[in-house]
Design a protein around this motif. Structure first.
Motif, PDB file in Angstrom:
ATOM      1  N   LEU A 137       0.802  -1.334   0.024  1.00  0.00           N
ATOM      2  CA  LEU A 137       0.138  -0.049   0.128  1.00  0.00           C
ATOM      3  C   LEU A 137       0.834   1.257   0.072  1.00  0.00           C
ATOM      4  O   LEU A 137       2.021   1.393   0.639  1.00  0.00           O
ATOM      5  CB  LEU A 137      -0.914  -0.031   1.161  1.00  0.00           C
ATOM      6  CG  LEU A 137      -1.929  -0.971   1.428  1.00  0.00           C
ATOM      7  CD1 LEU A 137      -2.730  -0.875   2.631  1.00  0.00           C
ATOM      8  CD2 LEU A 137      -3.015  -0.860   0.350  1.00  0.00           C
ATOM      9  N   GLY A 138       0.574   2.118  -0.584  1.00  0.00           N
ATOM     10  CA  GLY A 138       1.050   3.426  -0.534  1.00  0.00           C
ATOM     11  C   GLY A 138       0.785   4.287   0.917  1.00  0.00           C
ATOM     12  O   GLY A 138      -0.308   3.882   1.252  1.00  0.00           O
ATOM     13  N   SER A 139       1.571   5.269   1.288  1.00  0.00           N
ATOM     14  CA  SER A 139       1.321   5.886   2.339  1.00  0.00           C
ATOM     15  C   SER A 139      -0.027   6.594   2.411  1.00  0.00           C
ATOM     16  O   SER A 139      -0.748   6.494   3.380  1.00  0.00           O
ATOM     17  CB  SER A 139       2.541   6.997   2.747  1.00  0.00           C
ATOM     18  OG  SER A 139       2.502   7.859   1.698  1.00  0.00           O
ATOM     19  N   VAL A 140      -0.449   7.116   1.332  1.00  0.00           N
ATOM     20  CA  VAL A 140      -1.836   7.760   1.431  1.00  0.00           C
ATOM     21  C   VAL A 140      -2.927   6.551   1.452  1.00  0.00           C
ATOM     22  O   VAL A 140      -3.848   6.723   2.186  1.00  0.00           O
ATOM     23  CB  VAL A 140      -2.345   8.621   0.129  1.00  0.00           C
ATOM     24  CG1 VAL A 140      -3.580   9.025   0.021  1.00  0.00           C
ATOM     25  CG2 VAL A 140      -1.060   9.586   0.076  1.00  0.00           C
ATOM     26  N   SER A 141      -2.995   5.686   0.688  1.00  0.00           N
ATOM     27  CA  SER A 141      -4.218   4.532   0.816  1.00  0.00           C
ATOM     28  C   SER A 141      -4.048   3.761   2.371  1.00  0.00           C
ATOM     29  O   SER A 141      -5.011   3.562   2.853  1.00  0.00           O
ATOM     30  CB  SER A 141      -3.898   3.511  -0.272  1.00  0.00           C
ATOM     31  OG  SER A 141      -2.609   2.854  -0.332  1.00  0.00           O
ATOM     32  N   GLN A 142      -2.606   3.617   2.871  1.00  0.00           N
ATOM     33  CA  GLN A 142      -2.444   3.162   4.208  1.00  0.00           C
ATOM     34  C   GLN A 142      -3.074   4.069   5.201  1.00  0.00           C
ATOM     35  O   GLN A 142      -3.934   3.733   6.082  1.00  0.00           O
ATOM     36  CB  GLN A 142      -0.944   2.646   4.439  1.00  0.00           C
ATOM     37  CG  GLN A 142      -1.094   1.931   5.813  1.00  0.00           C
ATOM     38  CD  GLN A 142       0.457   1.588   6.112  1.00  0.00           C
ATOM     39  OE1 GLN A 142       1.218   1.888   5.163  1.00  0.00           O
ATOM     40  NE2 GLN A 142       0.569   0.608   6.707  1.00  0.00           N
ATOM     41  N   ARG A 143      -2.633   5.360   5.276  1.00  0.00           N
ATOM     42  CA  ARG A 143      -3.376   6.085   6.285  1.00  0.00           C
ATOM     43  C   ARG A 143      -4.906   6.340   5.965  1.00  0.00           C
ATOM     44  O   ARG A 143      -5.474   6.444   7.156  1.00  0.00           O
ATOM     45  CB  ARG A 143      -2.882   7.649   6.027  1.00  0.00           C
ATOM     46  CG  ARG A 143      -1.250   7.729   6.672  1.00  0.00           C
ATOM     47  CD  ARG A 143      -0.742   8.900   6.623  1.00  0.00           C
ATOM     48  NE  ARG A 143      -1.316   9.633   7.722  1.00  0.00           N
ATOM     49  CZ  ARG A 143      -1.486  10.912   7.742  1.00  0.00           C
ATOM     50  NH1 ARG A 143      -0.990  11.890   6.776  1.00  0.00           N
ATOM     51  NH2 ARG A 143      -2.192  11.616   8.690  1.00  0.00           N
TER      52      ARG A 143
END
Length: 160
Positions: free
Chosen positions: A132-138
């Motif tokens: 996951l990218g940082s945006v999708s994870q957050r």
């Protein structure tokens, strides 16, 4: 109608709202197509969010954005992105939202009152092998509603 008769107020179904984050990446295009397919099946409105963050001098590692990047440039990129995904046949009920700010924070705020948030698995930044990218994870961790994380190979037909 007498004074003791009840007043009848028509009950309306709430408009379903799906928020989808886009950043120009193939995974965000897949997320946008998925959200449009979902909206078509459910009658939802799609709120397409394009957020950008102007880099600070210390520690910012997102996609390179010119510090002079402005709303006009954002609108041009956003229009090009919608054209790239839908061509001249944009779905009905598509709302465009352009916001300067941290993309994950913008999407988390947009999730309030939404029925669903849709994001791509990975966007422009990050490591190619990351799940996951940082945006999708957050967003998946902090959104106020359910979140769908779409892989690039998923299509609108996968909505069923």
């Amino acid at each position: 109608m007498g004074s003791s008769d009840p007043v009848r107020v028509p009950v309306r179904e709430p408009v379903r709202r799906v928020v989808v984050g886009v950043d120009g990446s193939p995974t965000s295009h897949a997320a946008l197509r998925w959200a449009a397919g979902y909206a078509r099946e459910t009658g939802a409105v799609v709120e397409v969010v394009y957020a950008w963050d102007t880099p600070s001098s210390a520690g910012w590692t997102g996609p390179a954005i010119d510090p002079e990047f402005d709303l006009e440039q954002a609108h041009e990129r956003f229009a090009a992105e919608l054209q790239s995904v839908f061509g001249d046949e944009r779905p009905a009920g598509l709302r465009e939202v352009l916001v300067e700010g941290d993309p994950s924070e913008v999407l988390i705020r947009a999730s309030e009152g939404a029925d669903l948030v849709v994001v791509g698995r990975r966007g422009r930044g990050g490591f190619a092998r990351a799940m996951l990218g940082s945006v999708s994870q957050r967003v998946a961790q902090h959104a106020a509603c359910p979140v769908v994380v779409v892989r690039p190979e998923q299509t609108p037909d996968a909505v069923r």
